[in-house]
Design a protein around this motif. Sequence first.
Motif, PDB file in Angstrom:
ATOM      1  N   MET A 100      -4.268   4.090 -17.236  1.00  0.00           N
ATOM      2  CA  MET A 100      -4.364   4.874 -16.003  1.00  0.00           C
ATOM      3  C   MET A 100      -3.588   6.175 -15.987  1.00  0.00           C
ATOM      4  SD  MET A 100      -4.370   2.146 -12.903  1.00  0.00           S
ATOM      5  CE  MET A 100      -5.753   1.033 -12.687  1.00  0.00           C
ATOM      6  N   GLY A 101      -2.886   6.501 -17.030  1.00  0.00           N
ATOM      7  CA  GLY A 101      -1.950   7.620 -17.007  1.00  0.00           C
ATOM      8  C   GLY A 101      -2.405   8.875 -16.304  1.00  0.00           C
ATOM      9  N   ILE A 102      -3.430   9.546 -16.858  1.00  0.00           N
ATOM     10  CA  ILE A 102      -3.867  10.823 -16.307  1.00  0.00           C
ATOM     11  C   ILE A 102      -4.362  10.678 -14.871  1.00  0.00           C
ATOM     12  CG2 ILE A 102      -5.618  12.638 -16.502  1.00  0.00           C
ATOM     13  CD1 ILE A 102      -5.438  12.369 -19.512  1.00  0.00           C
ATOM     14  N   PHE A 138      -3.676   1.763  -2.967  1.00  0.00           N
ATOM     15  CA  PHE A 138      -3.245   0.568  -3.693  1.00  0.00           C
ATOM     16  C   PHE A 138      -4.459  -0.242  -4.140  1.00  0.00           C
ATOM     17  CE2 PHE A 138       1.075   0.121  -1.255  1.00  0.00           C
ATOM     18  CZ  PHE A 138       1.483   1.329  -1.809  1.00  0.00           C
ATOM     19  N   PHE A 139      -5.434  -0.378  -3.261  1.00  0.00           N
ATOM     20  CA  PHE A 139      -6.636  -1.169  -3.544  1.00  0.00           C
ATOM     21  C   PHE A 139      -7.419  -0.582  -4.714  1.00  0.00           C
ATOM     22  CE2 PHE A 139     -11.189  -2.084  -2.217  1.00  0.00           C
ATOM     23  CZ  PHE A 139     -11.179  -3.399  -2.633  1.00  0.00           C
ATOM     24  N   HIS A 140      -7.616   0.728  -4.695  1.00  0.00           N
ATOM     25  CA  HIS A 140      -8.431   1.373  -5.726  1.00  0.00           C
ATOM     26  C   HIS A 140      -7.738   1.443  -7.081  1.00  0.00           C
ATOM     27  CE1 HIS A 140     -10.703   3.607  -2.281  1.00  0.00           C
ATOM     28  NE2 HIS A 140     -11.263   2.453  -2.559  1.00  0.00           N
ATOM     29  N   TRP A 141      -6.409   1.349  -7.106  1.00  0.00           N
ATOM     30  CA  TRP A 141      -5.656   1.479  -8.359  1.00  0.00           C
ATOM     31  C   TRP A 141      -4.859   0.220  -8.678  1.00  0.00           C
ATOM     32  CZ3 TRP A 141      -5.882   5.907 -11.433  1.00  0.00           C
ATOM     33  CH2 TRP A 141      -6.612   6.970 -10.884  1.00  0.00           C
ATOM     34  N   GLY A 142      -5.171  -0.868  -7.997  1.00  0.00           N
ATOM     35  CA  GLY A 142      -4.393  -2.091  -8.153  1.00  0.00           C
ATOM     36  C   GLY A 142      -5.027  -3.171  -8.993  1.00  0.00           C
ATOM     37  N   ALA A 147      -8.076  -5.967 -13.574  1.00  0.00           N
ATOM     38  CA  ALA A 147      -8.825  -7.193 -13.885  1.00  0.00           C
ATOM     39  C   ALA A 147     -10.052  -6.868 -14.740  1.00  0.00           C
ATOM     40  CB  ALA A 147      -9.248  -7.894 -12.597  1.00  0.00           C
ATOM     41  N   SER A 148     -10.679  -5.708 -14.477  1.00  0.00           N
ATOM     42  CA  SER A 148     -11.823  -5.287 -15.301  1.00  0.00           C
ATOM     43  C   SER A 148     -11.385  -5.107 -16.752  1.00  0.00           C
ATOM     44  CB  SER A 148     -12.401  -3.971 -14.772  1.00  0.00           C
ATOM     45  OG  SER A 148     -12.875  -4.116 -13.454  1.00  0.00           O
ATOM     46  N   PRO A 359       1.415  -3.621 -13.764  1.00  0.00           N
ATOM     47  CA  PRO A 359       0.883  -2.273 -13.531  1.00  0.00           C
ATOM     48  C   PRO A 359       0.511  -2.021 -12.067  1.00  0.00           C
ATOM     49  CG  PRO A 359      -0.154  -3.260 -15.446  1.00  0.00           C
ATOM     50  CD  PRO A 359       0.600  -4.353 -14.741  1.00  0.00           C
ATOM     51  N   THR A 360       0.042  -3.068 -11.383  1.00  0.00           N
ATOM     52  CA  THR A 360      -0.298  -2.907  -9.969  1.00  0.00           C
ATOM     53  C   THR A 360       0.937  -2.559  -9.150  1.00  0.00           C
ATOM     54  OG1 THR A 360      -2.197  -4.411 -10.074  1.00  0.00           O
ATOM     55  CG2 THR A 360      -1.194  -4.084  -7.914  1.00  0.00           C
TER      56      THR A 360
END
Length: 518
Positions: A100-102, A138-142, A147-148, A359-360
């Motif tokens: 997720m860095g960038i 939080f939801f979109h990046w959590g 899990a995907s 990570p979340t």
Amino acid sequence: MKKYFGNYDKTISEVSAVFCLIFVAVTMVKPIGVQKVFNSIFRFFISNFGWYYLLCGIIFLIVCFTLAFSKYGEMRLGKDDEKPEFSLFSWFSMLFSAGMGIGLVFWGVAEPIYHFAGPPFAEPGTAAAAVEAMRYSFFHWGLHPWASYGVVALCLAYFQFRKDMPGLISSTLLPVLGEKGMKGPTGKAVDTFTIIVSLFGIATSLGLGAMTITTGLNFVYDIPNTVTTSIVVIAVITVMFIISAVTGVEKGIKWLSNINMSLALMLMAFLFLSGPTRFIINIMIESIGSYAQNILWMSFFLDTQGVVAEHTGYDWVGTWTIFYWAWWITWVPFVGSFLARISRGRTIREFVLGVLVAPTLLSCIWFAILGGSAMHIEMFGTGGITEAAHTELTSAIFTMFTHFPMTGLLSVLTMIIVAIFFVTSADSSTYVISMMTSSGNLNPSSGLRVFWGIISGGIGVALVLAGGLSAVQAVSFALTFPFAFLMLIMIYCLYQSLREEKAINDETIVSAQDTGQI
């Protein structure tokens, strides 16, 4: 060729490369036409199959946690006596940098500010809008995106390190295809399709990184924010990640990830301590509670009655949540493969908790500090960040820095972080694609890594020249529809293999007890 590329799969490599080159050529010749066609395809899938993406997202999350706390949780992704190859900090740094860095730097300020100015339910600019903005960030990046990544990484690591299969997506389909099908045309088609999805996914990352760095250079050094500057940025970064890729996972990616994680933590600590500290803590705790309380509802919410669309004036759920769920899957092939590569020796439970929970939590802290600071400035300060975000997304974070001490240093530090995230993401994808095109070899040749590094950089340059970033995003989303279905089949195959192995182990134990061996 063999001397330079090593033992590579000619069919998979050539088909993947030719497909990408044709796409780039057509995009450069007719960029507007390509964008219209693929945007139409994207809108078709989002409008008609949004439910499919949401269901896949929640299924992936349930599968990960079910496996972690099931009887399979103590099973190692490798042999029973294997230990993890990397330390906990290096492992976490690499998985976070690749995953997720960038995106976190790009959206860390921009997304909360967008939701704050146009929340799905609350009144814009209010305290309720601030919590809602943070909750959805939080939801979109959590948990869901991780899990995907997690389900694919689990499948690959299990079959690769426990069953001694090649590190290929086709290997995970062994229970369905059998060895003949896995090595035949069907298996090659699956692996070729995976590489194509990976290349389009990393192209999006290249675009985001180049735009962010170019905007930062314009802010700090007044370098023109032009296509030419972006091309130079991509060229320089491409050289850097090729050098890193050639040095290998143990050196290049590991060292850069450790450095970047340290820099990101320093940036967060400075903003936290010099910014509205109490406000950041309060909104983080309140928003985590709101996220936990509403995660199930948000996971299934499709705005069937059009309430949110009427409130915001556009298809909010499709533009944000479904957009994200599709976008994450474009990253799944190479991030999942990379996570599998660096997770050898860890138990399934340790893997899931490390890949999903840690990570979340860090993403929540990141958004609370950056997004919370920005919203505090909008609510109680002089503002200006919302206007900047709507004018140029990449400028949101740099505009926020003007309200902090040492603005120039913060901007330079952010560009360095983006550049290293840029390198580690591209580096990991180049490594994975090289691995996939060399029959799953964990140490693909340097020549093959250089080749795919040049291809990746070339796609990025071509897209900037043609203005085709939106087109490649659109075709990526269309490709994720079948790949998400492939992920569901992979989950089925993993469960089948785990059940069979557990049954064999139990039978062996019973037999040993009967014969008095234990």
